[in-house]
Scaffold this active site. Structure first.
Site, short mmCIF file in Angstrom:
data_model
loop_
_atom_site.label_atom_id
_atom_site.label_comp_id
_atom_site.label_asym_id
_atom_site.label_seq_id
_atom_site.Cartn_x
_atom_site.Cartn_y
_atom_site.Cartn_z
N ASN A 147 -1.54 1.47 -8.12
CA ASN A 147 -0.98 2.75 -8.55
C ASN A 147 -1.27 3.77 -7.47
OD1 ASN A 147 -0.05 2.40 -11.52
ND2 ASN A 147 -2.02 1.30 -11.34
N GLU A 148 -0.29 3.94 -6.60
CA GLU A 148 -0.47 4.81 -5.43
C GLU A 148 -0.27 6.28 -5.84
OE1 GLU A 148 -1.75 3.68 -2.95
OE2 GLU A 148 -0.98 1.74 -2.33
N PRO A 149 -0.66 7.23 -4.95
CA PRO A 149 -0.46 8.64 -5.26
C PRO A 149 0.97 8.89 -5.74
CG PRO A 149 -1.71 8.41 -3.25
CD PRO A 149 -1.35 7.03 -3.67
N SER A 179 1.69 8.21 -8.91
CA SER A 179 1.83 7.40 -10.13
C SER A 179 1.63 8.27 -11.37
CB SER A 179 0.78 6.28 -10.15
OG SER A 179 1.05 5.36 -9.13
N THR A 235 -2.89 2.27 2.38
CA THR A 235 -3.15 0.95 1.79
C THR A 235 -2.71 -0.15 2.74
OG1 THR A 235 -2.80 1.90 -0.38
CG2 THR A 235 -2.60 -0.49 -0.22
#
Ligand code: F6R
Length: 636
Positions: A168-170, A172, A187
């Site tokens: 869940n990347e920025p 999300s 990432t």
């Protein structure tokens, strides 16, 4: 480990008033992992007694490796059974085949599932091979399957430097469920070494959502090393924001962050404890506080006033020390005394306030270098001074570093050799091996040997340039490194014996080593552990009483200014000489395989770092040098 400990333990609340997530700090990740494994094992056993299944949400990456190792040990040695366990993994790269050694499916089997008695049908890892147009439904089904299993009893998490949990990347959403997602650049950078270059890192993954994770009844997040310190601070102390998706965990009511010292180092109560509680002012803490204050106020140490101390949580220190004037002078002298142009000690000079002893005037020195180039990258200037000042310097390259030579580089060298040699079947075989090699194939023994030789010859070019005879250069080829893979073996007796043999042979007065702790599984940390174990074994020998150990930091981090106990200045000419010494490591130039999160070449990073240290010293009110190399003493 109990959730919400901070609200019940007297005296803790004041210390943790900046913190919004319960956390426990351990001395190191090994101890911490054992505690986490115990909690998981207890849950599994409790569910067994209740005749229930135990639903575990699992993570991959470097953080949980030791937890899995301990669970495997408990299964083998203590009979812990996983027959009632159902697992759901957080994520998988997309697209990604199960048998690809980079897949999370492969990781989980290699590190856990292959070694325990879990029922294969109870294992769930998102599939990296679902056709694109079926992903949406596949994700809905994954969610449903978790619900049908009764929901997650326990979720194990790591955290990415982007602030991700799962993938869940920025950006999300708080309510997000399982879905596919584009990976953040940070990432991909962090995964680059595992994939032998960022280009090979997939751009997409399938991940459980924030909501899926938050629905778990119990959550433990693991974070190790200083690389994670800043995202841990943002997550624990910052506002809840989609910029740091892990911050969504702040309102989970049964969560613990399990940290080691490195990962906790930016938390307010650790970094600046004087801002949160009454402190016992040890010498180290005083130095830390004064350097911090000087940097905060942009004032040299000698200009800090009583008021500055009082306004910044240090009134008790001021009372102890009498006045800012006394304290400032004391600190100025302490910092000043760390600087020396004589890293091996200054002959015939009073050494009361110098970092090193003046006797013996000619010392035997071993510089341990985890890879064949850390010596010059991290302490090329000091290395040069030690040789020039007549000490008997030995360089010991701990690993062959063969994995960091690209196939293209290796091909170049073997083609030169073949051209010189005419027909040569073994050279032709190496060329064929290199050309036939598929992505993720492990190098053949011959190719590994070639790559190791390339690094050896580069190292010798560099050490000769700094005036060292070849006989003083030792290639230890520690076996733990020789897997041909990113993943290395555990340290064994043969590694330690090679280390102790060399030390007992040379009987050094000084040892230099890379004191990197950022990555617990990294080669630098393992190489350092090998030294620490060797020192422990050799300690009873009389000659070891005369041996001082100095730690330098590798290519990624520098010591904090307050931690530095010896700072060796470099003139502009020496800076250039160091640069040249690094240049000899040609295979590591121009887009090296293990670049880390900094795309500059090693010589640039090293130079900037040494200049930065010099600037920090100058800002504290000390002399203005072109560059400084920094060391901290290790007592064993
Ligand atoms: C892995 C995962 C990721 C990792 C995170 C930290 O399944 O979901 O969120 O936990 O990227 O990775 P490491 O532990 O390698 O630092």
């Amino acid at each position: 480990m109990k959730a919400n400990l901070k609200y019940t333990e007297a005296g803790k609340f004041e210390e943790t008033r900046f913190e919004k997530i319960h956390n426990v700090i351990f001395k190191n990740s090994d101890l911490a992992s054992i505690e986490v494994a115990k909690e998981i094992a207890n849950l599994i056993k409790q569910k067994q007694q209740e005749n229930k299944t135990c639903v575990l949400g699992l993570a991959t990456g470097s953080s949980p490796i030791n937890v899995y190792e301990e669970l495997v040990r408990m299964h083998k040695e203590e009979g812990l059974s996983f027959q009632n366990v159902i697992t759901f993994n957080l994520d998988e790269y997309y697209p990604m085949d199960k048998d690809n050694t980079q897949s999370y499916w492969y990781f989980m089997h290699e590190n856990l599932f292959n070694h325990i008695d879990i029922i294969p049908e109870n294992i769930n890892v998102p599939s990296g091979t679902v056709p694109q147009d079926e992903i949406y439904q596949y994700c809905i089904d994954y969610e449903l399957k978790i619900k049908e299993a009764g929901g997650l009893d326990f979720q194990l998490l790591g955290i990415g430097r982007s602030g991700h949990i799962g993938f869940n990347e920025p950006g999300s959403h708080y309510n997000s469920g399982t879905r596919n997602i584009t990976l953040d650049h940070i990432t991909r950078v962090d995964a680059a070494s595992a994939f032998l270059g960022i280009e090979q890192v997939p751009r997409v993954a399938i991940t459980m959502g924030i909501s899926t994770i938050r629905n778990a009844k119990r959550v433990i997040l693991l974070a190790w090393g200083i690389n994670k310190a800043s995202v841990i601070k943002d997550t624990i102390e910052g506002e809840i924001t989609s910029d740091v998706p892990a911050s969504y965990l702040q309102d989970h009511d049964n969560i613990t962050f399990v940290l080691d010292e490195g990962a906790s180092s930016e938390l307010t109560r650790i970094k600046t404890p004087w801002l949160v509680k009454n402190c016992i002012w040890t010498d180290d803490l005083i130095t830390k506080a004064v350097v911090w204050l000087s940097e905060l106020l942009n004032k040299s140490v000698l200009k800090i006033t009583d008021k500055d101390y009082n306004n910044n949580g240090m009134s008790s220190l001021l009372v102890e020390q009498g006045s800012a004037y006394n304290l400032n002078i004391k600190m100025f002298n302490k910092l000043q005394h760390t600087i020396t142009g004589w890293p091996g000690g200054k002959p015939n000079a009073d050494d009361t306030n110098r970092p090193e002893r003046n006797t013996p005037t000619k010392k035997r020195v071993i510089i341990f270098s985890p890879h064949p180039d850390d010596d010059v990258i991290s302490m090329g200037g000091t290395f040069d001074r030690l040789v020039e000042q007549g000490h008997e310097v030995h360089i010991a390259y701990q690993t062959s570093g063969n994995i960091a030579v690209s196939d293209k580089e290796a091909l170049k060298f073997i083609e030169v050799a073949l051209t010189l040699n005419g027909e040569n079947s073994s050279f032709q075989k190496i060329i064929k091996d290199l050309n036939d090699k598929k992505e993720y194939d492990i190098d053949t023994i011959e190719v590994r040997k070639l790559k190791g030789i390339i690094r050896r010859k580069e190292s010798l070019a560099s050490t000769r340039y700094l005036g060292l005879p070849d006989k003083n250069v030792h290639f230890l080829n520690l076996p733990f490194y020789e897997t041909g893979k990113i993943k290395k073996n555990k340290l064994g007796d043969s590694d330690i014996k090679i280390m102790t043999d060399l030390i007992s042979d040379i009987k050094p007065h000084q040892i230099y080593a890379a004191g990197d702790l950022a990555d617990p599984h990294g080669t630098h940390k393992v190489s350092l552990d090998a030294l620490f174990i060797a020192l422990e074994q050799l300690k009873p020998n009389k000659y070891m009483d005369d041996c001082w150990v100095w730690l330098y930091r590798g290519a990624w981090h520098e010591w904090e200014t307050h931690e530095i106990e010896m700072a060796v200045p470099m003139s502009p000419d020496q800076v250039l000489k160091k640069r040249q010494a690094i240049f000899y490591h040609q295979s590591q130039k121009d887009g090296v395989l293990f670049q880390g999160d900094d795309s500059r070449e090693f010589w640039m990073r090293a130079e900037d770092r040494n200049k930065e240290t010099a600037k920090k010293y100058n800002d504290l009110g000390l002399a203005d040098y072109a560059a400084l190399e920094a060391f901290r003493r290790y007592y064993f």
